[in-house]
Design a protein around this motif. Structure first.
Motif, PDB file in Angstrom:
ATOM      1  N   ASP A  90      10.430  58.324  11.920  1.00 44.46           N
ATOM      2  CA  ASP A  90      11.001  59.624  11.604  1.00 44.46           C
ATOM      3  C   ASP A  90      12.135  59.572  10.591  1.00 44.46           C
ATOM      4  OD1 ASP A  90       9.543  61.474  13.479  1.00 44.46           O
ATOM      5  OD2 ASP A  90      10.249  59.968  14.895  1.00 44.46           O
ATOM      6  N   ALA A  91      12.853  58.471  10.535  1.00 39.95           N
ATOM      7  CA  ALA A  91      13.977  58.343   9.612  1.00 39.95           C
ATOM      8  C   ALA A  91      14.168  56.865   9.283  1.00 39.95           C
ATOM      9  CB  ALA A  91      15.257  58.910  10.243  1.00 39.95           C
ATOM     10  N   ALA A  92      14.989  56.605   8.279  1.00 40.85           N
ATOM     11  CA  ALA A  92      15.365  55.227   7.959  1.00 40.85           C
ATOM     12  C   ALA A  92      16.625  54.865   8.736  1.00 40.85           C
ATOM     13  CB  ALA A  92      15.616  55.081   6.460  1.00 40.85           C
ATOM     14  N   ALA A  93      16.746  53.596   9.108  1.00 41.81           N
ATOM     15  CA  ALA A  93      17.917  53.145   9.852  1.00 41.81           C
ATOM     16  C   ALA A  93      18.416  51.832   9.275  1.00 41.81           C
ATOM     17  CB  ALA A  93      17.595  52.970  11.332  1.00 41.81           C
ATOM     18  N   VAL A  94      19.735  51.749   9.064  1.00 38.40           N
ATOM     19  CA  VAL A  94      20.377  50.562   8.514  1.00 38.40           C
ATOM     20  C   VAL A  94      21.549  50.176   9.412  1.00 38.40           C
ATOM     21  CG1 VAL A  94      21.648  49.585   6.555  1.00 38.40           C
ATOM     22  CG2 VAL A  94      19.732  51.148   6.147  1.00 38.40           C
ATOM     23  N   ARG A  95      21.589  48.916   9.852  1.00 38.34           N
ATOM     24  CA  ARG A  95      22.731  48.428  10.620  1.00 38.34           C
ATOM     25  C   ARG A  95      23.872  48.134   9.650  1.00 38.34           C
ATOM     26  NH1 ARG A  95      22.752  45.203  15.490  1.00 38.34           N
ATOM     27  NH2 ARG A  95      20.532  44.745  15.144  1.00 38.34           N
ATOM     28  N   ILE A  96      25.008  48.813   9.830  1.00 32.01           N
ATOM     29  CA  ILE A  96      26.164  48.570   8.957  1.00 32.01           C
ATOM     30  C   ILE A  96      27.252  47.786   9.681  1.00 32.01           C
ATOM     31  CG2 ILE A  96      25.738  50.570   7.504  1.00 32.01           C
ATOM     32  CD1 ILE A  96      27.979  52.014   9.056  1.00 32.01           C
ATOM     33  N   ALA A  97      27.138  47.670  11.001  1.00 32.85           N
ATOM     34  CA  ALA A  97      28.042  46.857  11.809  1.00 32.85           C
ATOM     35  C   ALA A  97      27.293  46.483  13.074  1.00 32.85           C
ATOM     36  CB  ALA A  97      29.325  47.632  12.141  1.00 32.85           C
ATOM     37  N   GLY A  98      27.867  45.627  13.880  1.00 30.91           N
ATOM     38  CA  GLY A  98      27.163  45.141  15.051  1.00 30.91           C
ATOM     39  C   GLY A  98      26.661  46.229  15.968  1.00 30.91           C
ATOM     40  N   ASP A  99      27.480  47.266  16.185  1.00 34.06           N
ATOM     41  CA  ASP A  99      27.107  48.309  17.130  1.00 34.06           C
ATOM     42  C   ASP A  99      26.901  49.664  16.467  1.00 34.06           C
ATOM     43  OD1 ASP A  99      29.695  48.794  16.409  1.00 34.06           O
ATOM     44  OD2 ASP A  99      30.459  49.077  18.447  1.00 34.06           O
TER      45      ASP A  99
END
Length: 338
Positions: free
Chosen positions: A59-68
């Motif tokens: 449904d969307a794009a997701a990017v981890r920018i920090a651990g949590d």
């Protein structure tokens, strides 16, 4: 008399200014998949690690920018699905926010996307569209900050939305496993009712209320229950979005057609022939992968009905939502309807 009163003094049926309506005007899923096939970029950048991209049509794009912390980004816009400008704005905004909720995230900021036939429709109506979007943003606790507009022969409206979530608790369409129940948080039938509205001008208040209801509570409940797999049901219909989930997860699904809820008037609209081209294309696309031998074509069309701002399809149990089936080990068909 205000400028809006003057604009409404002449009746503008917004659905008559577009070739399609709502999510039914999406590019057909089979055609879209062939367009984006192979268009994968880097999985890592200076900004973070890509968690969800183009691979499975989530449904969307997701990017981890920090651990949590993960940033979830989406964009969604479409032609008028109802004639009332304010309601159209509310529906389009709720639909755009839904992609963030479907990933188990919460919206943080949105920007407007507006196409307007400036020499055909008064800007007072465009203002009503934007007001509807702003009110839904306020309801979601999501600032609507600016956006982009273009002169266009067809009116179109939606939003680009950025959300945040826990990367370890995102809802994904590739995380389904055999044994998980399937819950649906909104009734189907929006597409056939919208088609009837476009053709006749009849207003279906229950459909408008359903389309303007945020999926926020359903998403919160799903995450709290430990659910890991979900998607929202929009333009590709229940069968189309379930097919994408089953394929991405490497499982099959069984749907109990008698457990699927529908809006009042949906079956009558179907009986009277108010079926969009998008719905028929949905059914054609899923047909090779779905066993529909137990139901009539009319029932299959409702299950493929192109929804606008529909509910969440959750691989798990959600309070108040009916269980309509389950995921099973992958078999001959990706979906079996009984």
């Amino acid at each position: 008399m205000t400028s809006l009163d003057l604009a409404q003094d002449r009746t503008y049926r917004l659905t008559q200014y577009a070739h399609g309506g709502g999510c039914a005007c999406k590019i057909p899923p089979g055609e879209l998949e062939s367009v984006v096939a192979g268009l994968t970029g880097p999985q890592q950048s200076d900004g973070g690690e890509l968690l969800v991209g183009l691979d499975d049509g989530d449904d969307a794009a997701a990017v981890r920018i920090a651990g949590d912390t993960a940033v979830v980004a989406t964009a969604d816009f479409f032609t008028p699905v109802v004639d009332d400008a304010y309601d159209w704005g509310r529906i389009a905004a709720a639909n755009a926010l839904s992609d963030v909720y479907a990933m188990g995230a919460r919206p943080a900021v949105a920007v407007n996307l507006l196409s307007w036939p400036r020499e055909v429709l008064p800007f007072e109506l465009a203002r009503e569209v934007l007001r509807g979007g702003a009110d839904i943003g306020a309801q979601a606790g999501c600032p609507v900050a600016g956006g982009h507009s273009v002169d266009d022969p067809e009116p179109k409206y939606g939003m680009a939305v950025t959300g945040v979530g826990n990367p370890e608790a995102l809802l994904r369409n590739d995380a389904g496993r055999a044994g998980m129940p399937l819950s649906l948080t909104k009734p189907l039938g929006i597409g056939v009712l919208n088609s009837r509205h476009k053709a006749t001008g009849e207003v279906f208040d229950e459909a408008v209320e359903t389309m303007t209801t945020l999926n926020a509570r359903a998403a919160t409940d799903a995450v709290a229950a430990g659910v890991v797999c979900a998607t929202d049901v929009t333009g590709f219909g229940l069968l189309g979005h379930l097919l994408k989930t089953a394929r991405a997860s490497g499982v099959s699904a069984i749907v109990d057609s008698t457990a699927v809820p529908y809006l009042n008037g949906a079956r009558e609209a179907l009986r009277d022939g108010y079926v969009s081209g998008g719905t028929r294309r949905n059914l054609d696309w899923v047909y090779p992968h779905v066993d529909l031998s137990a139901v009539a074509e009319q029932e299959a069309l409702l299950l493929a009905d192109a929804q606008t701002s529909g509910g969440l399809l959750v691989a798990g149990e959600v309070p108040g939502a009916p269980v309509i089936g389950e995921l099973v080990a992958q078999g001959e068909h990706l979906i079996t309807v009984c």
